[in-house]
Design a protein around this motif. Structure first.
Motif, mmCIF file in Angstrom:
data_model
loop_
_atom_site.group_PDB
_atom_site.id
_atom_site.type_symbol
_atom_site.label_atom_id
_atom_site.label_comp_id
_atom_site.label_asym_id
_atom_site.label_seq_id
_atom_site.Cartn_x
_atom_site.Cartn_y
_atom_site.Cartn_z
ATOM 1 N N GLY A 143 38.802 -45.147 -37.796
ATOM 2 C CA GLY A 143 39.877 -44.225 -37.459
ATOM 3 C C GLY A 143 39.532 -43.293 -36.317
ATOM 4 N N GLN A 144 38.335 -43.425 -35.748
ATOM 5 C CA GLN A 144 37.934 -42.714 -34.541
ATOM 6 C C GLN A 144 37.400 -43.743 -33.552
ATOM 7 O OE1 GLN A 144 38.392 -39.571 -33.894
ATOM 8 N NE2 GLN A 144 38.767 -38.648 -35.899
ATOM 9 N N TRP A 145 37.274 -43.322 -32.294
ATOM 10 C CA TRP A 145 36.683 -44.251 -31.335
ATOM 11 C C TRP A 145 35.303 -44.702 -31.808
ATOM 12 C CZ3 TRP A 145 39.402 -46.736 -27.968
ATOM 13 C CH2 TRP A 145 40.524 -46.152 -27.346
ATOM 14 N N PHE A 146 34.498 -43.736 -32.279
ATOM 15 C CA PHE A 146 33.158 -44.028 -32.774
ATOM 16 C C PHE A 146 32.980 -43.369 -34.136
ATOM 17 C CE2 PHE A 146 32.648 -43.901 -28.075
ATOM 18 C CZ PHE A 146 32.343 -45.236 -27.883
ATOM 19 N N GLY A 147 32.201 -44.007 -34.995
ATOM 20 C CA GLY A 147 32.011 -43.486 -36.335
ATOM 21 C C GLY A 147 31.380 -42.111 -36.374
ATOM 22 N N PHE A 148 30.464 -41.824 -35.443
ATOM 23 C CA PHE A 148 29.786 -40.521 -35.477
ATOM 24 C C PHE A 148 30.737 -39.365 -35.209
ATOM 25 C CE2 PHE A 148 29.146 -41.947 -31.025
ATOM 26 C CZ PHE A 148 29.668 -40.857 -30.334
ATOM 27 N N GLN A 149 31.919 -39.649 -34.642
ATOM 28 C CA GLN A 149 32.865 -38.579 -34.338
ATOM 29 C C GLN A 149 33.486 -37.956 -35.585
ATOM 30 O OE1 GLN A 149 35.219 -40.896 -31.524
ATOM 31 N NE2 GLN A 149 34.331 -39.799 -29.790
ATOM 32 N N HIS A 150 33.297 -38.581 -36.739
ATOM 33 C CA HIS A 150 33.725 -37.963 -37.994
ATOM 34 C C HIS A 150 32.786 -36.833 -38.408
ATOM 35 C CE1 HIS A 150 36.833 -40.902 -39.211
ATOM 36 N NE2 HIS A 150 36.046 -41.817 -38.669
#
Length: 469
Positions: free
Chosen positions: A276-283
């Motif tokens: 649901g984000q461009w990259f997982g770490f952005q959560h």
């Protein structure tokens, strides 16, 4: 809107030349194709005739809802018309060019990737896939720091090249160590996994705190000045779809800063909208030093991967050559599809769609199944990236398949997978889990139907039918 066309026998498709039969496909496969991760005489791959959207079909006309996105890469579905057109248009204009030249598709994709990455991660090195992306990210970290060691989780998968199979934490590295030895300076640690906590934690907060303390001890015992990088999947993929507890990745970032270690975010599976984000770490409010990607960057239409790096790492090679390269780095066909993919993500609000479908449909459906099915021990995930972990007993958490199973112990999972396939849904079976990772473009009715079929397949399970070792 779905672009799926109803299945037709090959000979009836208007304007198309009749292809070979499904039987011939399977015969040639048996006689000439060597398959990865398989005992060759114990497999019988399904011959796929066509695929569109979230559906693929065999030569007998049976349709399957693709709940695995193949190997979690067809993020924008099969035969997306804009991606197919991007391949066609680029092939007509410039089918290939060596990486020493600049070309518009590669330059534009690098620019777009720098836009979606955090500020300061402005440069991209293109590879052919995820394993070599991780390979090159580690090489960059070693050159940048002057150190050699790399730390990674036991529950991880980073690729199957000569060095990445050793950096990988899961048991697939064992047989490779027999033939090559382990001379790649890879060392492993326990990552957070609250359902089966290695740290006797009972809350996400405890799990994060204790897992971070464990990593710091590993750093100290290995020698901080010897460690070039810590590489982690932002959301662990193949080894369980393990969503890190709050504070864990931020704590890992602080440890890397404290000891001068590069933080590599492996986004090969979790990236490009899967969570649901461009990259997982952005959560998790964290920024890595290097980002590796592949799979969803262009839905695997043409093989592509890469490394997004901080300017400081790029500048290490401002006046001395980088010791590495690939013949097909930044292949224009692959990059053209990547450019169009990012445009589709933006035009169709794919990230918002994934968040909505994951929270509104997938999560409640799986949690409700867990309440009804005695074999579901845990469900976890984000967006369109979910794991259903199966157990013999919810209290003991004994996995339906042991960590290192004998062939006969795999039968319960094989039977459940067969029940799924019979009902026309194709999840990804991994150990004692099913991973549900459909294309991000799946239609809502297809998603609900797939979940209903998966639920019905689980209902066929009868524990009394199996003799447990």
């Amino acid at each position: 809107m779905s672009w799926f066309r109803p299945w037709q026998p090959l000979e009836e498709r208007e304007g198309e030349t009749m292809g070979i039969s499904g039987e011939q496909v399977q015969q040639w496969d048996r006689e000439h194709v060597f398959h990865s991760w398989s005992a060759q005489d114990q497999i019988s791959p399904l011959a796929v005739a066509q695929a569109d959207g979230a559906i693929f079909s065999d030569y007998q006309g049976k349709e399957y809802i693709d709940f695995s996105s193949q190997l979690v890469y067809t993020n924008l579905g099969h035969q997306h018309p804009r991606l197919v057109a991007a391949v066609q248009q680029q092939a007509e204009k410039l089918a290939t060019i060596a990486p020493a030249f600049a070309n518009d598709a590669r330059s534009e994709l690098a620019y777009l990737l720098s836009e979606i990455a955090p500020d300061g991660l402005d440069y991209v090195f293109f590879t052919n896939g995820g394993a070599d992306a991780n390979e090159y990210a580690i090489r960059m970290a070693r050159e940048y720091t002057g150190r050699t060691k790399v730390l990674s989780m036991y529950r991880s998968y980073h690729g199957a090249t000569g060095s990445m199979i050793h950096i990988t934490g899961d048991p697939r590295r064992w047989d490779n160590e027999k033939s090559t030895g382990d001379s790649f300076h890879g060392h492993h640690f326990f990552g957070p996994y609250l359902y089966r906590s290695a740290f006797w934690a009972t809350t996400p907060e405890e799990e994060a705190e204790r897992a971070l303390a464990h990593v710091e001890r590993q750093i100290q015992l290995e020698g901080p000045d010897t460690i070039a990088a810590i590489i982690v999947e932002s959301v662990v993929g193949t080894n369980g779809i393990l969503v890190p507890p709050p504070g864990y990745l931020a704590g890992l970032r602080k440890l890397c800063d404290r000891y001068g270690i590069c933080y590599i975010a492996d986004e090969v599976m979790a990236g490009f909208g899967r969570t649901g984000q461009w990259f997982g770490f952005q959560h998790f409010d964290v920024e890595p030093d290097l980002i590796t990607f592949a799979k969803g960057v262009n839905s695997g239409y043409v093989p592509l991967g890469g490394v997004i790096m901080r300017r400081e790492i790029r500048d290490t090679f401002a006046h001395r050559p980088f010791p590495g390269g690939l013949t097909y780095s930044g292949h224009p066909l692959a990059c053209a599809v990547g450019v169009e993919s990012i445009k589709v993500f933006r035009d169709e609000d794919i990230l918002g769609r994934v968040q909505d479908l994951g929270d509104r449909i997938v999560r409640p459906a799986l949690e409700e199944m867990m309440n009804r099915h005695s074999i579901i021990g845990d469900v976890r995930g984000l967006g369109m990236f979910w794991a259903v972990e199966l157990v013999w007993d919810k209290e003991t958490k004994e996995p339906l398949v042991p960590f290192i199973p004998q062939p006969e112990q795999l039968q319960p999972m094989k039977d459940l997978m067969a029940a799924c396939v019979e009902r026309g849904v194709w999840p990804l079976m991994v150990s004692n889990r099913f991973h549900l990772t459909p294309p991000l473009t799946i239609q809502e009715d297809e998603l609900r139907t797939g979940l209903e079929r998966f639920d019905a397949a689980l209902s066929t399970f009868n524990s009394a039918a199996y003799r447990r070792a």
